[in-house]
Design a protein around this motif. Structure first.
Motif, PDB file in Angstrom:
ATOM      1  N   SER A 148       0.746  -1.231  -0.025  1.00 56.77           N
ATOM      2  CA  SER A 148      -0.063  -0.002   0.094  1.00 56.77           C
ATOM      3  C   SER A 148       0.662   1.480  -0.073  1.00 56.77           C
ATOM      4  O   SER A 148       0.527   2.302   0.198  1.00 56.77           O
ATOM      5  CB  SER A 148      -0.892   0.101   1.237  1.00 56.77           C
ATOM      6  N   ASN A 149       1.966   1.059  -0.295  1.00 57.43           N
ATOM      7  CA  ASN A 149       3.049   2.335  -0.406  1.00 57.43           C
ATOM      8  C   ASN A 149       3.674   2.514  -1.699  1.00 57.43           C
ATOM      9  O   ASN A 149       4.537   1.789  -2.120  1.00 57.43           O
ATOM     10  CB  ASN A 149       4.281   2.158   0.639  1.00 57.43           C
ATOM     11  N   PRO A 150       3.125   3.600  -2.275  1.00 61.98           N
ATOM     12  CA  PRO A 150       3.462   3.716  -3.831  1.00 61.98           C
ATOM     13  C   PRO A 150       4.889   4.015  -4.018  1.00 61.98           C
ATOM     14  O   PRO A 150       5.861   3.790  -4.881  1.00 61.98           O
ATOM     15  CB  PRO A 150       2.593   4.890  -4.458  1.00 61.98           C
ATOM     16  N   SER A 151       5.543   4.834  -2.954  1.00 55.66           N
ATOM     17  CA  SER A 151       6.997   5.253  -3.224  1.00 55.66           C
ATOM     18  C   SER A 151       7.960   3.866  -2.808  1.00 55.66           C
ATOM     19  O   SER A 151       8.733   3.900  -3.700  1.00 55.66           O
ATOM     20  CB  SER A 151       7.411   6.490  -2.418  1.00 55.66           C
ATOM     21  N   ILE A 152       7.371   3.175  -1.895  1.00 55.36           N
ATOM     22  CA  ILE A 152       8.029   1.981  -1.993  1.00 55.36           C
ATOM     23  C   ILE A 152       7.981   0.916  -3.085  1.00 55.36           C
ATOM     24  O   ILE A 152       8.978   0.336  -3.403  1.00 55.36           O
ATOM     25  CB  ILE A 152       7.847   1.171  -0.541  1.00 55.36           C
ATOM     26  N   GLU A 153       6.859   1.026  -3.708  1.00 62.29           N
ATOM     27  CA  GLU A 153       6.452   0.107  -4.751  1.00 62.29           C
ATOM     28  C   GLU A 153       7.343   0.496  -5.829  1.00 62.29           C
ATOM     29  O   GLU A 153       8.149  -0.200  -6.537  1.00 62.29           O
ATOM     30  CB  GLU A 153       5.127   0.022  -5.068  1.00 62.29           C
ATOM     31  N   ALA A 154       7.460   1.798  -6.047  1.00 63.88           N
ATOM     32  CA  ALA A 154       8.512   2.212  -7.075  1.00 63.88           C
ATOM     33  C   ALA A 154       9.819   2.215  -6.929  1.00 63.88           C
ATOM     34  O   ALA A 154      10.532   1.582  -7.745  1.00 63.88           O
ATOM     35  CB  ALA A 154       8.122   3.768  -7.231  1.00 63.88           C
ATOM     36  N   MET A 155      10.339   2.231  -5.716  1.00 52.44           N
ATOM     37  CA  MET A 155      11.746   1.791  -5.308  1.00 52.44           C
ATOM     38  C   MET A 155      12.098   0.407  -5.421  1.00 52.44           C
ATOM     39  O   MET A 155      13.053   0.162  -6.091  1.00 52.44           O
ATOM     40  CB  MET A 155      12.055   2.248  -3.819  1.00 52.44           C
ATOM     41  N   ILE A 156      10.864  -0.518  -5.201  1.00 51.51           N
ATOM     42  CA  ILE A 156      11.257  -1.881  -5.323  1.00 51.51           C
ATOM     43  C   ILE A 156      11.447  -2.286  -6.877  1.00 51.51           C
ATOM     44  O   ILE A 156      12.104  -3.101  -7.536  1.00 51.51           O
ATOM     45  CB  ILE A 156      10.218  -2.665  -4.519  1.00 51.51           C
ATOM     46  N   GLN A 157      10.564  -1.684  -7.777  1.00 50.54           N
ATOM     47  CA  GLN A 157      10.460  -1.972  -9.070  1.00 50.54           C
ATOM     48  C   GLN A 157      11.989  -1.607  -9.503  1.00 50.54           C
ATOM     49  O   GLN A 157      12.644  -2.103 -10.554  1.00 50.54           O
ATOM     50  CB  GLN A 157       9.564  -1.064  -9.747  1.00 50.54           C
ATOM     51  N   THR A 158      12.608  -0.342  -9.125  1.00 50.64           N
ATOM     52  CA  THR A 158      13.954   0.077  -9.512  1.00 50.64           C
ATOM     53  C   THR A 158      15.122  -1.087  -9.081  1.00 50.64           C
ATOM     54  O   THR A 158      15.691  -1.464  -9.847  1.00 50.64           O
ATOM     55  CB  THR A 158      14.059   1.494  -8.850  1.00 50.64           C
ATOM     56  N   VAL A 159      14.768  -1.462  -7.762  1.00 48.55           N
ATOM     57  CA  VAL A 159      15.574  -2.576  -7.388  1.00 48.55           C
ATOM     58  C   VAL A 159      15.469  -3.773  -8.131  1.00 48.55           C
ATOM     59  O   VAL A 159      16.644  -4.241  -8.388  1.00 48.55           O
ATOM     60  CB  VAL A 159      15.402  -2.737  -5.865  1.00 48.55           C
TER      61      VAL A 159
END
Ligand code: SF4
Length: 308
Positions: free
Chosen positions: A276-287
């Motif tokens: 439920s956290n868009p900024s963490i989700e975006a970071m994980i996609q980059t990772v």
């Protein structure tokens, strides 16, 4: 003139002994310290030392002195030559002032190099510090020489400074220095203070634990305390995601993939409690992209991953 208590005089006597002993084996080696015996050479080196890195002066000073070995040669040289010889040292105005100072000295004819603060400070570009440096390092007069390093070190030694920013105003430090400097040894004393200030009693991070005058210093306790606080309160340069830096998340992402044969993005987000956290989700996609590019994982389809 401030009046120092007898105990302060005694304390600074002990400081001098310790500091000069330390300087005998720890002094920094600079070419101008070997070269500068005449007032002219001290003047040239002090002009160069204003706002220029020591390493640059090491290479430029001998060449400059070879080209302009005397006051007269500098005074009579075409200004273009002086500016050319100054290249690399920056702030060309200093070169102009240095030549004007040489011209003023040359105009004195056979009179010797001036040896009072007033006469020296009347020369173009010569301020109180440069004048006192000439008197101390060349004429070996017992005069106070206070630059920012010496101001800081003597402030800390003399009184308890509250933090690494606090110093005592220069006029007071000069008054202190005039009373405590070792008679006949002013040049060494000031160079030792400068070296302590440049290598140990630095502005932001004084290394009190290895300081040769720690036992006599009034500020060591405060410096150690405020130095630690300053370090702790430094803003973190790392961006945190739910309190964790990206590199920790990267390890967790890799582990979540390693724990399964194949896993998709929504499962990873669920395992990591990041759905439920868009900024963490975006970071994980980059990772995930980085891990794939670096060859740790392979991607199946659009969003399914497994270890390589
Ligand atoms: S003990 Fe610390 S504060 Fe005092 S002179 Fe040495 S380095 Fe500076």
């Amino acid at each position: 003139m401030i009046r120092l208590a007898p105990s302060t005089h005694l304390r600074f006597n002990r400081i001098q002994k310790r500091l000069l002993r330390w300087y005998a084996t720890h002094q920094r080696s600079f070419i101008w310290r070997d070269l500068r015996t005449t007032p002219y050479v001290v003047m040239v080196s002090e002009f160069m030392l204003q706002q220029t890195q020591a390493a640059m002066i090491e290479s430029k000073l001998p060449r400059f002195l070879k080209r302009f070995p005397t006051v007269r040669s500098l005074a009579l040289a075409p200004t273009g030559d002086v500016i050319r010889a100054w290249q690399g040292l920056g702030y060309n105005r200093r070169a102009l002032n240095l030549q004007r100072a040489a011209q003023a000295l040359n105009a004195r004819g056979r009179k010797p190099f001036p040896n009072t603060l007033e006469e020296l400070m009347a020369l173009p570009g010569v301020g109180a510090y440069t004048a006192s440096a000439i008197l101390s390092f060349s004429f070996h007069y017992d005069v106070p020489v206070v630059d920012v390093n010496i101001e800081r070190v003597l402030s800390r030694l003399w009184m308890p400074m509250r933090d690494t920013h606090e110093t005592i105003p220069i006029p007071l430090i000069k008054s202190l220095d005039a009373q405590i400097l070792p008679r006949g040894n002013s040049g060494l004393w000031h160079q030792a203070l400068m070296d302590l200030g440049a290598t140990i009693c630095t502005k932001r991070n004084p290394k009190c634990e290895i300081c040769p005058v720690l036992a006599e210093c009034k500020s060591a306790k405060n410096m150690i305390r405020t130095r630690t606080i300053a370090k702790e309160s430094l803003p973190s340069k790392e961006i945190l995601y739910a309190g964790q830096p990206r590199r920790v998340w990267r390890g967790r992402v890799l582990k979540s993939i390693a724990d399964k044969k194949v896993i998709n993005l929504s499962q990873i987000l669920k395992v990591l409690d990041a759905s439920s956290n868009p900024s963490i989700e975006a970071m994980i996609q980059t990772v995930l992209n980085d891990l794939a590019t670096e060859g740790f994982i392979v991607r199946h389809g659009k969003s399914t991953f497994k270890l390589i």
